[in-house]
Enzyme design. Structure first.
Site, PDB file in Angstrom:
ATOM      1  CG  HIS A   1       8.263  -3.120  -0.504  1.00 32.99           C
ATOM      2  ND1 HIS A   1       8.205  -1.964  -1.247  1.00 32.99           N
ATOM      3  CD2 HIS A   1       7.031  -3.256   0.053  1.00 32.99           C
ATOM      4  CE1 HIS A   1       7.003  -1.432  -1.149  1.00 32.99           C
ATOM      5  NE2 HIS A   1       6.271  -2.200  -0.361  1.00 32.99           N
TER       6      HIS A   1
ATOM      7  CG  HIS B   1      -2.350  -2.286   1.226  1.00 31.40           C
ATOM      8  ND1 HIS B   1      -1.398  -3.127   0.673  1.00 31.40           N
ATOM      9  CD2 HIS B   1      -1.671  -1.491   2.087  1.00 31.40           C
ATOM     10  CE1 HIS B   1      -0.212  -2.841   1.181  1.00 31.40           C
ATOM     11  NE2 HIS B   1      -0.349  -1.855   2.045  1.00 31.40           N
TER      12      HIS B   1
ATOM     13  CG  ASP C   1      -2.047  -4.060  -3.160  1.00 33.28           C
ATOM     14  OD1 ASP C   1      -2.612  -3.589  -2.162  1.00 33.28           O
ATOM     15  OD2 ASP C   1      -1.318  -3.386  -3.913  1.00 33.28           O
TER      16      ASP C   1
ATOM     17  CD  GLU D   1       0.442   0.882   4.536  1.00 29.34           C
ATOM     18  OE1 GLU D   1       1.405   0.086   4.717  1.00 29.34           O
ATOM     19  OE2 GLU D   1      -0.184   0.951   3.466  1.00 29.34           O
TER      20      GLU D   1
ATOM     21  CG  ASP E   1       3.738  -2.569   2.831  1.00 27.87           C
ATOM     22  OD1 ASP E   1       2.582  -2.183   3.043  1.00 27.87           O
ATOM     23  OD2 ASP E   1       4.462  -2.067   1.958  1.00 27.87           O
TER      24      ASP E   1
ATOM     25  CD  GLU F   1      -0.290   1.183  -0.199  1.00 28.07           C
ATOM     26  OE1 GLU F   1       0.194   2.223   0.266  1.00 28.07           O
ATOM     27  OE2 GLU F   1       0.411   0.187  -0.495  1.00 28.07           O
ATOM     28  CD  GLU F   2       2.834  -2.036  -1.643  1.00 27.14           C
ATOM     29  OE1 GLU F   2       3.529  -1.128  -2.131  1.00 27.14           O
ATOM     30  OE2 GLU F   2       2.898  -2.372  -0.459  1.00 27.14           O
TER      31      GLU F   2
END
Length: 375
Positions: free
Chosen positions: A338, A68, A70, A147, A92, A123-124
């Site tokens: 994150h 992903h 995003d 991931e 991530d 995805e987030e």
């Protein structure tokens, strides 16, 4: 340019483009151009995913590599310090995605079959990208999702998830005579305590992965000055272990609510499932898992670690439609997801590219010679 130099520059270029969910257009354009330079036939689909294909020589497996674009919000200045590269998405999951883009192209130079590379959006968020992808592309033979986990780890399991909203309504009156009325906030708390007691029956001591876990994410009070609260809204999330389906979890919640309503006939209760995804776990004997185990041993000289995660990923969504072998793999320490300190070790990133290329070649050799063990 050395392959490692290109790999570093690609990752830096991706990190310098801020791409929180819903703002992926710039990085999509960048990746489409880079993928075309590497030999992919690439396009941007109807929801903003970048999808490219590259062909090997001769017949072989059709493999999806999916990561992903995003990230969560919060830009982090891109810098390289002591062999680590910092930036939002470094873990991530831009480094896993960059590794797959490079590995797919390198594999096709000497490999067989077809590689489809998908860089998906959202995805987030609500996984809009992968949901669109699985409805619009032909089913591949194998699927690999990007991931973080580290170059020597392969993720074979994710818990499922449901997000639920419960609303309670009661008759109200003056707070000076509060004993005459059902307080919607207090009743909401009572309901939550009953629900927790029921959920606790599904806890497996010593294993969060095998347990049903919960989190109350928000509580809202509906009232006016001088009145007993006459409404409350509870939002919560449940994480489902393999073996517990979304339907079973919803039935569990509904049963607690029905019991509560029988004891509290004056309280109106309704609930909605806001989002749901089933748990997924692939068999360690899967052909794809074995390909990675051999690749990790050959390239890194260590035994691959098979990981089962308490979160969810795009693999959960894909498994709802495709009954094919699949795993999740990529560089980076997931504990840095994150965080303001998000960074990836460059050796881990470069090693993951080598493992990916080797795993694809190993998979090609195994494909057709034995019956794959389905995920």
């Amino acid at each position: 340019m050395k392959p490692s130099s290109y790999a570093l520059n690609l990752l830096k270029g991706m990190l310098e483009i801020y791409s929180p969910s819903g703002r992926e257009a710039s990085i999509a354009s960048f990746l489409k151009d880079e993928m075309e330079k590497l030999g992919y036939r690439a396009h941007i689909d109807g929801v903003g995913n970048v999808v490219g294909t590259v062909e090997g020589s001769g017949r072989g497996p059709n493999v999806l590599l999916c990561g992903h674009m995003d990230t969560v919000p919060g830009f982090i200045p891109v810098k390289e310090v002591n062999g680590n590269i910092y930036g939002r998405g470094a873990v991530d999951a831009k480094s896993p995605l960059a590794a797959m883009i490079i590995a797919g192209s390198r594999y096709a130079e000497k490999g067989t079959g077809r590689i489809t590379l998908a860089a998906v959006v959202d995805e987030e968020g609500l996984s809009k990208g992968i949901k669109y992808l699985i409805e619009t592309m032909p089913q591949p033979d194998y699927a690999l999702f990007g991931e973080p986990g580290g170059a020597s780890s392969v993720t074979i399991g994710y818990k499922g998830s449901i997000s639920v909203s419960v609303k309670l309504k009661t008759r109200t009156g003056h707070t000076a005579a509060s004993w005459l009325y059902d307080n919607a906030v207090e009743k909401g708390y009572e309901l939550w305590q009953l629900l927790r007691a029921q959920l606790a029956k599904y806890v497996v001591k010593g294993s969060y992965y095998k347990s049903l876990t919960w989190c109350l994410t928000s509580v809202k009070t509906i009232t006016r000055p001088g009145l007993v609260p006459y409404g409350s809204l509870l939002n919560f999330n449940l994480r489902l272990p393999p073996g517990l389906t979304v339907e079973e979890a919803v039935s569990l919640v509904e049963g607690v609510i029905q019991d509560f309503k029988r004891v509290n006939p004056r309280v109106k209760v309704g609930f909605n499932v806001l989002d749901a995804v089933e748990p997924v776990e692939v068999k360690p004997s899967s052909i794809l898992v074995r390909a990675f185990q051999r690749a990790v041993m050959k390239k890194l000289g260590v035994k691959a670690i098979l990981v089962r995660k308490t979160g969810t990923g795009d693999m959960n969504v894909a498994a709802s439609k495709w009954r094919i072998p699949m795993v999740t793999y990529g560089p980076g320490d997931p504990k840095l997801d994150h965080t303001p300190d998000e960074h990836v070790n460059l050796n881990d990133y470069l090693n993951s590219i080598e493992v990916l290329v080797e795993a694809l070649h190993t998979l090609s050799g195994l494909h057709g010679s034995i019956n794959p063990v389905k995920a």
